[in-house]
Scaffold this motif. Structure first.
Motif, PDB file in Angstrom:
ATOM      1  N   ALA A 283       0.818  -1.223   0.000  1.00 31.86           N
ATOM      2  CA  ALA A 283       0.000   0.000   0.000  1.00 31.86           C
ATOM      3  C   ALA A 283       0.844   1.261   0.000  1.00 31.86           C
ATOM      4  N   ILE A 284       2.071   1.178   0.485  1.00 37.88           N
ATOM      5  CA  ILE A 284       2.926   2.362   0.520  1.00 37.88           C
ATOM      6  C   ILE A 284       3.218   2.870  -0.891  1.00 37.88           C
TER       7      ILE A 284
ATOM      8  N   LEU B   2     -10.201  -1.344  11.928  1.00 35.81           N
ATOM      9  CA  LEU B   2     -10.996  -1.122  10.724  1.00 35.81           C
ATOM     10  C   LEU B   2     -11.351  -2.451  10.076  1.00 35.81           C
ATOM     11  N   PRO B   3     -12.563  -2.580   9.517  1.00 38.44           N
ATOM     12  CA  PRO B   3     -12.918  -3.806   8.796  1.00 38.44           C
ATOM     13  C   PRO B   3     -12.081  -3.954   7.527  1.00 38.44           C
ATOM     14  N   ILE B   4     -12.021  -5.173   7.027  1.00 36.59           N
ATOM     15  CA  ILE B   4     -11.247  -5.446   5.818  1.00 36.59           C
ATOM     16  C   ILE B   4     -12.110  -5.117   4.597  1.00 36.59           C
ATOM     17  N   PRO B   5     -11.625  -4.266   3.695  1.00 31.17           N
ATOM     18  CA  PRO B   5     -12.427  -3.928   2.508  1.00 31.17           C
ATOM     19  C   PRO B   5     -12.457  -5.065   1.504  1.00 31.17           C
ATOM     20  N   ALA B   6     -13.510  -5.122   0.722  1.00 34.38           N
ATOM     21  CA  ALA B   6     -13.601  -6.044  -0.403  1.00 34.38           C
ATOM     22  C   ALA B   6     -13.172  -5.303  -1.664  1.00 34.38           C
ATOM     23  N   GLU B   7     -13.239  -5.987  -2.787  1.00 28.42           N
ATOM     24  CA  GLU B   7     -12.872  -5.380  -4.056  1.00 28.42           C
ATOM     25  C   GLU B   7     -13.742  -4.150  -4.302  1.00 28.42           C
ATOM     26  N   PRO B   8     -13.157  -3.019  -4.659  1.00 29.79           N
ATOM     27  CA  PRO B   8     -13.945  -1.786  -4.810  1.00 29.79           C
ATOM     28  C   PRO B   8     -14.803  -1.792  -6.062  1.00 29.79           C
ATOM     29  N   ALA B   9     -15.746  -0.877  -6.104  1.00 32.37           N
ATOM     30  CA  ALA B   9     -16.550  -0.685  -7.311  1.00 32.37           C
ATOM     31  C   ALA B   9     -15.669  -0.155  -8.433  1.00 32.37           C
ATOM     32  N   PHE B  10     -16.062  -0.456  -9.676  1.00 30.57           N
ATOM     33  CA  PHE B  10     -15.339  -0.015 -10.866  1.00 30.57           C
ATOM     34  C   PHE B  10     -13.930  -0.602 -10.952  1.00 30.57           C
ATOM     35  N   TYR B  11     -13.662  -1.678 -10.153  1.00 29.32           N
ATOM     36  CA  TYR B  11     -12.359  -2.338 -10.278  1.00 29.32           C
ATOM     37  C   TYR B  11     -12.308  -3.025 -11.637  1.00 29.32           C
TER      38      TYR B  11
ATOM     39  N   LEU C 139      -1.310   5.042   5.586  1.00 22.48           N
ATOM     40  CA  LEU C 139      -1.868   3.720   5.299  1.00 22.48           C
ATOM     41  C   LEU C 139      -3.286   3.594   5.840  1.00 22.48           C
ATOM     42  N   ARG C 140      -3.537   4.222   6.986  1.00 23.18           N
ATOM     43  CA  ARG C 140      -4.886   4.187   7.553  1.00 23.18           C
ATOM     44  C   ARG C 140      -5.871   4.933   6.643  1.00 23.18           C
ATOM     45  N   CYS C 141      -5.425   6.051   6.071  1.00 20.46           N
ATOM     46  CA  CYS C 141      -6.287   6.802   5.161  1.00 20.46           C
ATOM     47  C   CYS C 141      -6.578   5.996   3.895  1.00 20.46           C
ATOM     48  N   ILE C 142      -5.586   5.291   3.383  1.00 16.93           N
ATOM     49  CA  ILE C 142      -5.815   4.434   2.215  1.00 16.93           C
ATOM     50  C   ILE C 142      -6.847   3.364   2.554  1.00 16.93           C
ATOM     51  N   HIS C 143      -6.710   2.774   3.721  1.00 14.77           N
ATOM     52  CA  HIS C 143      -7.654   1.748   4.187  1.00 14.77           C
ATOM     53  C   HIS C 143      -9.078   2.317   4.243  1.00 14.77           C
ATOM     54  N   ILE C 144      -9.224   3.511   4.837  1.00 13.44           N
ATOM     55  CA  ILE C 144     -10.545   4.150   4.939  1.00 13.44           C
ATOM     56  C   ILE C 144     -11.088   4.470   3.552  1.00 13.44           C
ATOM     57  N   GLY C 145     -10.207   4.954   2.665  1.00 17.87           N
ATOM     58  CA  GLY C 145     -10.636   5.261   1.302  1.00 17.87           C
ATOM     59  C   GLY C 145     -11.196   4.042   0.593  1.00 17.87           C
TER      60      GLY C 145
END
Length: 669
Positions: A563-564, A614-623, A580-586
């Motif tokens: 992520a860096i 923070l919860p683990i994100p899934a694949e984002p929209a428009f991926y 990294l936390r902001c990327i996670h939130i994004g």
């Protein structure tokens, strides 16, 4: 009663006021009461009422009240009554008894036949129910209050407050079955001191107390953001903080005193009949007197209604007049809408800068002339939007109407827009990580205000870097949240046949189906976070001959543990964890399913509390590999159905610009 009616109206009113005040003085003031009709009612002189009166009469007679908590049960089967009383940890035993006695009197008066009720005093809480409530963590019914004064240096204030609440939560949760309470203070900026106290009912386990308090702390950004004090109070726990000391020294518990257990009181151990009679008669007398006073005042107030309505209409007219600018004044201020004064052009009009005769700088949006909006509707919406006051919103100063001309006059924000800095390699060095993080947090607070805390509920629908303006200190101000149609406040989702926004920032359910909600703005905010962290536009990242959209790039690197790589190379890594936390939130914000996206209240908490997992994100929209394919290019667009219900559509491209206007959604509160 006949004697009272015979006296003059003035004497009658004085008599009622005297009796009302006398009764009021017999009871301490309470903050909140809830009488739950859904849990059933009891009839007068029933076994349940007898058990309730017996239980409440013996409420504070237990010798173990010194620790400020007790739980009692009385009766059997469906007529069993369970009660819990809790005093604040700094309240002395005698004061605790007095508070609980007052709570008992108020509760039986205000909830005369409900089987379940709860009352919160400032220093104690009392509840009873026909179901078991011991050892059960419950968060409702609850209430919150806040200090009307705003905190200074909000960022540092919130940091200190968050740390203080975490420490107090750990101390309180570690208490034993007699008391779970903690109070302390911490120094903030400008010689400010924050005083805080947290408490759970001691029948909760350590883990339950921790979760209850953590849930209450999560409500602070929603109820009390930027305020110097606030409290969130529920049945099982409560928190409070102020900029003054509101608590005394915590009372001492005798270490030799064993923890209490649930006590079953028999009829032989009940108090004498006199106390029970008083508990029934006094509330009834109070109700009668209040009704008399109400009838008298209702008759008197009826004569005032017409005059007040006229005054209200006149006030509304005065407000409109105070907001209306003369067209010639604006024409002179903008040098007759000179091209040299143009700041930008969008699908709904051109924006100019201007200077009033008193030297004040303004920004003027000259709306397109093909608007179908009437003068009255235009004025009403301006009056509503002017009421929006937040440090992270561009302030609307007023309007101008002249023939077909419709002008909106805003405060002038000197440092242009976010995209001017973030996407320009020559300018983005002016935004170090500290400034970028402040911008992210400021946008989040502004959106939270629009979604939940303002007099209106507003969905922006076109949040993007060019609609974030920066003031002299690089504080962000959300722009173009202004003109909109009104819809119902409790409407959580709506459909539109006219979609206005910008590709790349638009949530999939909005772009494809016209469905919008507050989660549409959350999606746009997630894209904006990733742009701010990376310094890249969402439309594409150059990788040699290949192009990769920002969401795909961010997801791939985050999933691979790299992520860096997303972080703008011009930034140093001193705040690596924050980045990294902001990327996670994004990534959480751009989830394809809107249910999986956090609310702005949760996002503000995530940005303020580093200990929150923070919860683990899934694949984002428009991926690029998802079912929803990425859009070919970023452009602003409008969508209009040919006919209501028609499956055919016409797409009209609108040239994107730095100050493009947008359509927002306002929900009156």
């Amino acid at each position: 009663m006949a004697v009272v009616v015979a006296v003059s109206s003035r004497s009658f009113l004085c008599c009622l006021l005297f009796l009302f005040i006398a009764i009021s003085q017999t009871s301490a003031q309470y903050n909140y009461v809830s009488c739950d009709n859904n849990k059933g009612n009891y009839t007068a002189e029933s076994t349940y009422q007898t058990n309730l009166n017996t239980l409440l009469s013996n409420l504070t007679s237990n010798t173990q009240i010194n620790y400020g908590f007790y739980n009692f049960s009385y009766g059997q089967n469906s007529d069993e009554v369970n009660a819990i009383g809790l005093c604040r940890g700094d309240v002395m035993p005698d004061e605790c008894r007095s508070c609980l006695n007052d709570a008992r009197d108020n509760l039986t008066q205000l909830c005369p036949n409900q089987k379940e009720a709860i009352l919160y005093h400032d220093k104690c809480m009392l509840r009873y129910s026909n179901r078991s409530i011991f050892g059960l963590m419950e968060t409702k019914p609850s209430y919150y209050m806040y200090n009307t004064n705003n905190a200074t240096e909000v960022y540092q204030f919130n940091q200190v407050l968050s740390s203080l609440m975490r420490i107090l939560t750990g101390i309180a949760a570690s208490g034993d079955s007699r008391r779970k309470y903690a109070a302390a203070s911490a120094g903030a900026s400008n010689f400010q001191t924050i005083y805080g106290a947290v408490q759970c009912t001691p029948d909760l386990s350590r883990q339950e107390c921790f979760h209850c308090l953590f849930g209450a702390i999560k409500q602070i950004p929603t109820c009390c953001d930027e305020k110097r004090g606030g409290r969130v109070v529920g049945p099982s726990c409560n928190i409070r903080y102020e900029d003054y000391r509101f608590y005394e020294q915590t009372t001492i518990i005798d270490p030799e005193t064993p923890p209490p257990s649930t006590i079953n009181t028999s009829p032989e151990e009940s108090s004498n009949t006199t106390i029970i009679v008083i508990a029934i008669i006094v509330p009834a007398a109070a109700v009668v007197l209040v009704i008399c006073l109400f009838l008298y005042l209702t008759r008197r107030n009826a004569r005032k209604n017409h005059a007040e309505e006229d005054e209200e209409d006149q006030n509304e007219i005065n407000i409109v007049e105070s907001l209306q600018f003369n067209f010639d004044t604006i024409r002179v201020a903008t040098e007759d809408f000179s091209d040299s004064n143009k700041l930008g052009q969008g699908g709904f009009g051109i924006v100019y800068w201007g200077r009033l005769s008193n030297g004040q700088m303004i920004a003027v949006k000259r709306l397109s002339r093909d608007s179908g909006q009437g003068d009255t509707e235009f004025k009403n919406e301006v009056v509503l939007v002017v009421k929006l006051q937040h440090r992270n919103l561009v302030r609307l100063l007023g309007f101008c109407l002249e023939g077909r001309e419709r002008l909106l006059i805003y405060e002038f924000v000197p440092n242009k827009s976010l995209d001017y800095f973030i996407f320009d390699p020559a300018m983005n060095a002016q935004l170090d990580w500290e400034k970028r993080y402040k911008i992210i947090r400021g946008i989040a607070r502004g959106l939270l205000y629009l979604h939940e805390d303002s007099q209106l509920r507003i969905i922006h629908r076109d949040l993007k870097a060019s609609n974030i303006l920066l003031d002299e200190e690089m504080n962000p101000k959300i722009a173009d949240f202004g003109m909109a149609r009104l819809v119902l406040m409790d409407q959580t989702q709506a459909n539109t046949s006219r979609i206005v926004g910008t590709y790349g920032y638009m949530a999939p359910e909005y772009a494809m189906h016209g469905q919008f909600s507050v989660k549409s703005d959350v999606f746009s905010f997630g894209v904006l976070i990733l742009e701010i962290v990376s310094g890249q536009k969402n439309s594409g990242i150059n990788k040699g001959e290949n192009m990769e959209d920002l969401l795909s790039f961010a997801w791939r690197n985050w999933k691979e543990g790299k992520a860096i790589n997303i972080v703008d190379p011009s930034l140093n890594n001193n705040s690596r964890n924050e980045m990294l936390r902001c990327i996670h939130i994004g990534l959480l914000c751009v989830q394809e399913n809107l249910v999986d996206r956090p609310t702005m209240a949760n996002i503000v908490l995530m940005l303020n509390s580093y200990s929150l997992s923070l919860p683990i994100p899934a694949e984002p929209a428009f991926y690029m590999n998802s079912r929803t394919r990425s859009l070919p290019e970023m452009q602003s667009w409008e969508y209009n159905s040919r006919e209501p219900g028609s499956s055919e559509a016409i797409f009209k491209s609108v040239q994107e610009s730095e100050n493009e206007a947008s359509i927002s959604e306002l929900y009156p509160r």
